[in-house]
Design a protein around this motif. Sequence first.
Motif, PDB file in Angstrom:
ATOM      1  N   GLY B 107      88.170 102.398  39.575  1.00 18.87           N
ATOM      2  CA  GLY B 107      88.131 101.226  38.293  1.00 18.87           C
ATOM      3  C   GLY B 107      88.982 101.292  37.431  1.00 18.87           C
ATOM      4  O   GLY B 107      89.227 100.182  36.712  1.00 18.87           O
ATOM      5  N   LEU B 123      84.632  95.027  40.240  1.00 23.98           N
ATOM      6  CA  LEU B 123      83.777  94.451  39.577  1.00 23.98           C
ATOM      7  C   LEU B 123      82.162  94.811  40.203  1.00 23.98           C
ATOM      8  O   LEU B 123      81.420  94.278  39.647  1.00 23.98           O
ATOM      9  N   LEU B 124      82.451  95.773  40.988  1.00 21.43           N
ATOM     10  CA  LEU B 124      81.070  96.070  41.738  1.00 21.43           C
ATOM     11  C   LEU B 124      80.967  97.502  41.283  1.00 21.43           C
ATOM     12  O   LEU B 124      81.569  98.356  41.299  1.00 21.43           O
ATOM     13  N   SER B 125      79.163  97.432  41.110  1.00 19.39           N
ATOM     14  CA  SER B 125      78.943  98.915  40.396  1.00 19.39           C
ATOM     15  C   SER B 125      78.710  99.824  41.350  1.00 19.39           C
ATOM     16  O   SER B 125      78.712 100.957  41.109  1.00 19.39           O
ATOM     17  N   SER B 126      78.568  99.359  42.828  1.00 17.84           N
ATOM     18  CA  SER B 126      78.253 100.333  43.783  1.00 17.84           C
ATOM     19  C   SER B 126      78.868 100.177  44.784  1.00 17.84           C
ATOM     20  O   SER B 126      79.287  99.300  45.305  1.00 17.84           O
ATOM     21  N   ASP B 129      77.500  97.691  47.064  1.00 18.12           N
ATOM     22  CA  ASP B 129      77.015  96.245  46.744  1.00 18.12           C
ATOM     23  C   ASP B 129      77.953  95.392  47.637  1.00 18.12           C
ATOM     24  O   ASP B 129      79.071  95.707  47.860  1.00 18.12           O
TER      25      ASP B 129
END
Lengths: 323, 309
Positions: B107, B123-126, B129
Amino acid sequence: MEGAAEPGNLAGVRHIILVLSGKGGVGKSTVSTELALALRHAGKKVGILDVDLCGPSIPRMLGAQGRAVHQCDRGWAPVFLDREQSISLMSVGFLLEKPDEAVVWRGPKKNALIKQFVSDVAWGELDYLVVDTPPGTSDEHMAAIEALRPYQPLGALVVTTPQAVSVGDVRRELTFCRKTGLRVMGVVENMSGFTCPHCAECTSVFSRGGGEELAQLAGVPFLGECPELVPGSRPPVPSLPWAGLTSVPPVPEGEEGMGAVSSSLLGPHATLLRPVAPPPTPFSGPSWVAGPGLLGGPRVWRWKPSGSASVLSMATGGSGASS
Amino acid sequence: MEEVPHDCPGADSAQAGRGASCQGCPNQRLCASGAGATPDPAIEEIKEKMKTVKHKILVLSGKGGVGKSTFSAHLARGLAEDENTQIALLDIDICGPSIPKIMGLEGEQYVEDNLGVMSVGFLLSSPDDAVIWRGPKKNGMIKQFLRDVDWGEVDYLIVDTPPGTSDEHLSVVQYLAAAHIDGAVIITTPQEVSLQDVRKEINFCRKVKLPIIGVVENMSGFICPKCKKESQIFPPTTGGAELMCQDLEVPLLGRVPLDPLIGKNCDKGHSFFIDTPDSPATLAYRSIIQRIQEFCNLHQSKEENLISS
């Protein structure tokens, strides 16, 4: 989208299996080809649909480069590998004027061709249609699933290599399968290890453990590991003459190799995997099963036992599925 | 971004707004008016943004899994060893963003003070994803990466691409058209299954007039850690990259052998150069990086001569 299959060129296809991976270069086309050959060896009629429009590998893997696609009354005739028409192929590779021609298309045009491959190719009566896909979760995948959905695909085989970078991408493919309602039949880990031809030491060239980790994450069966072919056993595949059933590359006998996956799909006695004794050290001991590989050389496979029932019974809602 | 119809002929095609599949599309009027045929204003905006970026290198391959991201990461790390050089690594593989993992980033976007990374992975939280986007939406993301990221003063911008010759590749070439790309480094492995896709990529570069810096043959030979003898995991049955480069008249920048520690370091996000400075693979990477720098400097001095003359 209607649930019932419309009468169309896929009406005679009994089972559709997609081979997916979020990651490129893990061996989707190799696994697709080997699975098709193993199913054919088990007496089934198989088709391979190659929807990788930018990098169509299937024609070369089966020595069918340069073959032409002809029209028939029901649409496009697929390319047959043999007189018995036991293996048929369709790939954009057959439609290119020159083999090095690049297909530089944006999404909408790719979608249109994939739809045509599904609706306009006269597959006829097939036991299995294996659909080889490019890496990713984009246009080709969405187009293929939308076009195939009325025919209720059996599910997807997901291919990975052992390393975490691969697992990182393939996890996203599993999410894609979940979101599109495509059942994941299992995970195949390719390139698990390489046996040195000089000293027979087996090295994990692409790290270890990714396939099992992925299968556990997704709650799907881990179908097994495939190490590299022993080098020197991979002669170039000659172009097949029309009369060439005998020149179709030999396939693994019985339960070996991809035969194990194919037998997990077939018949009431299908079991997912042959039980093997845990090896004393990785890649050695009685758990190795050797058999002739795709291109004639020895291929060494190791399959892990699974408590779950056969993949086929899972797909049809049978009992014993661990997921 | 709105969904476009599945058979969309493309906003810049002659059939834009006029095809049967355009009926009912919210953009039909716009396309039919010919607005799609005018150049995207973003191209000029990106040209302005890129004025502070000295060299732009694309890392391409028609084939997946040959080591584009691995190479891009090593190229970036290698160039960033000079603390006076500012390096940016842009990952436009929207569906399979590997760069954050390979660079060991969770991140945060700076690996070192002089090495920054941008990827959809941030930009992906998991980690589960999935980015299930069609072409037009991916193109929009790439446009944003190029136009809306504050790149600042950068000596080298390295762009890692997904396999293929499709939306992402067309978009990055289109959006950087006015900003001028130094060239493309094309990665392959020795076997024919890779080469046949890489030849298509070389033809793509020629079609879009993208200069080719050269070809790198990755996973070229494996040294057994036990007996130290070399063997080929991916045999060059049709002559490998060397013959292909001769046939197509492109430079072969070098061959990188397959060292299992490369994969392990990428999995951990460590620098292979730091962990194994004496590996033949490290030496190969360094030689290739030097050739790329020479190409870029030569090109820069040619441009300066043109301007001053």
